[in-house]
Enzyme design. Structure first.
Site, PDB file in Angstrom:
ATOM      1  N   ARG A   7       0.833  -1.195   0.000  1.00  0.00           N
ATOM      2  CA  ARG A   7       0.000   0.000   0.000  1.00  0.00           C
ATOM      3  C   ARG A   7       0.866   1.242   0.000  1.00  0.00           C
ATOM      4  NH1 ARG A   7      -5.064   0.929   1.652  1.00  0.00           N
ATOM      5  NH2 ARG A   7      -4.434   2.804   0.578  1.00  0.00           N
ATOM      6  N   ARG A  63       2.629   3.973 -16.427  1.00  0.00           N
ATOM      7  CA  ARG A  63       3.028   3.361 -17.703  1.00  0.00           C
ATOM      8  C   ARG A  63       4.314   3.973 -18.243  1.00  0.00           C
ATOM      9  NH1 ARG A  63      -2.506   3.804 -18.688  1.00  0.00           N
ATOM     10  NH2 ARG A  63      -3.528   1.817 -18.312  1.00  0.00           N
ATOM     11  N   CYS A  74      -7.548   2.568 -12.508  1.00  0.00           N
ATOM     12  CA  CYS A  74      -7.798   3.721 -11.646  1.00  0.00           C
ATOM     13  C   CYS A  74      -9.258   3.717 -11.204  1.00  0.00           C
ATOM     14  CB  CYS A  74      -7.534   5.028 -12.383  1.00  0.00           C
ATOM     15  SG  CYS A  74      -5.840   5.270 -12.893  1.00  0.00           S
ATOM     16  N   GLU A  77     -11.761   7.434  -5.142  1.00  0.00           N
ATOM     17  CA  GLU A  77     -11.921   7.132  -3.715  1.00  0.00           C
ATOM     18  C   GLU A  77     -13.303   7.610  -3.255  1.00  0.00           C
ATOM     19  OE1 GLU A  77     -10.272   5.354  -0.461  1.00  0.00           O
ATOM     20  OE2 GLU A  77      -9.129   5.661  -2.294  1.00  0.00           O
ATOM     21  N   ARG A  89      -3.833   7.065  -4.003  1.00  0.00           N
ATOM     22  CA  ARG A  89      -3.509   5.871  -3.234  1.00  0.00           C
ATOM     23  C   ARG A  89      -3.178   4.742  -4.204  1.00  0.00           C
ATOM     24  NH1 ARG A  89      -7.477   8.633  -0.496  1.00  0.00           N
ATOM     25  NH2 ARG A  89      -7.287   8.764   1.762  1.00  0.00           N
ATOM     26  N   TYR A 107       4.137   6.078   2.295  1.00  0.00           N
ATOM     27  CA  TYR A 107       3.234   7.227   2.403  1.00  0.00           C
ATOM     28  C   TYR A 107       4.083   8.488   2.327  1.00  0.00           C
ATOM     29  CZ  TYR A 107      -0.356   3.909   3.445  1.00  0.00           C
ATOM     30  OH  TYR A 107      -1.239   2.870   3.330  1.00  0.00           O
ATOM     31  N   ARG A 115      -1.316   7.162   7.646  1.00  0.00           N
ATOM     32  CA  ARG A 115      -0.792   5.985   8.345  1.00  0.00           C
ATOM     33  C   ARG A 115       0.477   6.351   9.105  1.00  0.00           C
ATOM     34  NH1 ARG A 115      -2.509   0.763   7.176  1.00  0.00           N
ATOM     35  NH2 ARG A 115      -1.339   0.424   9.096  1.00  0.00           N
TER      36      ARG A 115
END
Length: 120
Positions: A7, A63, A74, A77, A89, A107, A115
């Site tokens: 992540r 890419r 894609c 959110e 994200r 992050y 986070r």
């Protein structure tokens, strides 16, 4: 070799194609570097962006840095009140010899607030 999920997130400076591209490339390249991976180790990548980012696709940015033959997608959110704005994200599925505990989730910039427990 195992399949692992990594992540990460970053906060983008502005809703421009250039800013989204630069932030996405920085994030994906940092994920590779810190986890000792190459684009060939990546099985697929899911990108999400906050609803306020609509100037470019994060997948297009990936890419151009070696992910031409990697499945990328894609999505937007969920628009939760108070969520961090201008955020990209990522969840990358990779083949790696690293254990789950040794995988580094990345992050960057303002997204470190998402986070604090694992942000660099």
């Amino acid at each position: 070799m195992s399949v692992r999920a990594i992540r990460g997130a970053t906060q983008v400076e502005a809703n421009t194609a250039e800013a989204i591209t630069a932030a996405t490339q920085e994030l994906i390249l940092e994920i590779l570097k810190v986890n000792s991976l190459t684009p060939d180790d990546v099985i697929s990548v899911l990108f999400t962006s906050s609803p306020d980012l609509d100037a470019a696709f994060p997948a297009a940015a990936a890419r151009s840095v070696g992910f031409e033959n990697t499945p990328l997608i894609c999505s937007v959110e969920i628009d939760v009140a108070g969520a961090l704005p201008r955020t990209v994200r990522v969840m990358a599925h990779v083949e790696s010899d690293l254990s789950k505990d040794d995988i580094a989730h990345i992050y960057l910039h303002g997204a470190k607030a998402l986070r604090r427990d694992i942000a660099q």
